[in-house]
Design an enzyme around this catalytic site. Structure first.
Site, PDB file in Angstrom:
ATOM      1  CG  ASP A   8      -2.231   0.687   1.002  1.00 19.15           C
ATOM      2  OD1 ASP A   8      -2.349   1.429   0.011  1.00 19.15           O
ATOM      3  OD2 ASP A   8      -3.151   0.516   1.824  1.00 19.15           O
ATOM      4  CD  GLU A  10      -3.227   4.910   1.885  1.00 18.34           C
ATOM      5  OE1 GLU A  10      -4.202   5.277   1.214  1.00 18.34           O
ATOM      6  OE2 GLU A  10      -2.704   3.777   1.758  1.00 18.34           O
ATOM      7  CG  HIS A  60      -2.268   3.502  -2.874  1.00 23.87           C
ATOM      8  ND1 HIS A  60      -2.916   3.887  -1.725  1.00 23.87           N
ATOM      9  CD2 HIS A  60      -2.176   4.623  -3.646  1.00 23.87           C
ATOM     10  CE1 HIS A  60      -3.202   5.179  -1.791  1.00 23.87           C
ATOM     11  NE2 HIS A  60      -2.767   5.641  -2.944  1.00 23.87           N
ATOM     12  CG  HIS A 116      -8.331   4.205   4.401  1.00 29.21           C
ATOM     13  ND1 HIS A 116      -7.068   4.764   4.365  1.00 29.21           N
ATOM     14  CD2 HIS A 116      -8.370   3.318   3.371  1.00 29.21           C
ATOM     15  CE1 HIS A 116      -6.382   4.256   3.356  1.00 29.21           C
ATOM     16  NE2 HIS A 116      -7.148   3.359   2.731  1.00 29.21           N
TER      17      HIS A 116
END
Length: 272
Positions: A8, A10, A60, A116
């Site tokens: 991902d 983040e 992502h 999230h």
């Protein structure tokens, strides 16, 4: 040894802002290079410590962030979307271990970069009554295929979530989140050393790590941000309403439940 890497953005060490993670944003191209460099550091360390085959899944956003021209040439890359298994496309029983690189904490976590759970439409997801992050959701899919999660990187609360939700693995905090879009970050040379040390430890411990296997039947509970999303999710046969924003589904096994979660996200994608 065959390694599956789901990555991902983040939780990548230099990422702190929404201006970095969205295609077309002012810092996105720079963020892509940071993501590619961090994945390369993990790949290099894995090969140095016994890996023979590595598959990387870009997990992502639109899932086409990693720069293939800069990626270690020894690996194969799963890029683009839509993918039926999304962040875990390509996982199967042939792998010895799963690595989660650049992961983030579950929705609602404090002091975590851009927290999230799969989408900003989800306020909370639970499996058999237990709140889970993307690491927990995806790690259980690996567990369905009898593959353990061996390594997780991200900020300190991404590591905390993974430790709460998964069986034993090696976690490496590559930055210290101060809030949702602020963190203490470090020059990449320092991050690279941490990652390589963590991967080396994980590779040595893979034979002792156990998959996180969710006992069937598997109950999924999802709370959305608005009630219309819950209403759309209830169009799926077997999905039941718990309250205005929350639905529950019970699957025969984890793979079925995961797929229903994916359908819920697809059905709610156009709702503001």
């Amino acid at each position: 040894m065959k390694i599956y890497i789901s990555t991902d953005m983040e939780g990548i060490s230099g990422i702190t802002s929404m201006h970095q993670i969205n295609s077309g944003a002012r810092e996105y191209e720079r963020a892509r290079r940071m993501m590619t460099s961090e994945v390369n550091a993990v790949i290099e360390a894995a090969f140095e410590n016994g890996a023979k085959d590595i598959v990387v899944n870009d997990a992502h956003g639109d899932m086409d962030n990693i720069l293939i021209e800069e990626l270690d040439s020894r690996v194969s890359l799963i890029s683009g979307s839509l993918k039926p298994l999304s962040m875990m496309e390509g996982i199967d029983e042939s792998f010895d271990a799963v690595f989660f690189v650049g992961y983030h904490a579950r929705a609602g976590s404090s002091e975590s970069i851009i927290d999230h759970t799969y989408t900003f439409r989800v306020l909370e997801a639970k499996i058999n009554g237990r709140p889970v992050s993307e690491a927990g959701l995806n790690g259980r899919l690996a567990g369905y295929y009898h593959v353990p999660v061996a390594f997780v990187s991200g900020d300190q609360n991404a590591i905390r979530c993974a430790r709460e939700e998964l069986n034993e693995h090696v976690g490496v905090a590559v930055k210290r989140a101060l809030g949702r879009t602020a963190a203490v970050i470090y020059p990449f040379s320092r991050v690279e050393a941490r990652l390589k040390a963590g991967v080396a430890e994980a590779m040595k411990k893979i034979p002792s790590f156990k998959p996180t296997v969710e006992k069937a039947p598997v109950e999924l509970e999802v709370t959305f941000t608005v009630s219309d999303m819950s209403a759309m999710a209830q169009l799926i046969p077997g999905v039941m309403k718990k309250d205005a924003r929350t639905v529950i589904y019970t699957g025969r096994d984890y793979l079925e439940t995961y797929k229903v979660f994916r359908v819920m996200l697809a059905l709610t994608s156009g709702i503001i």
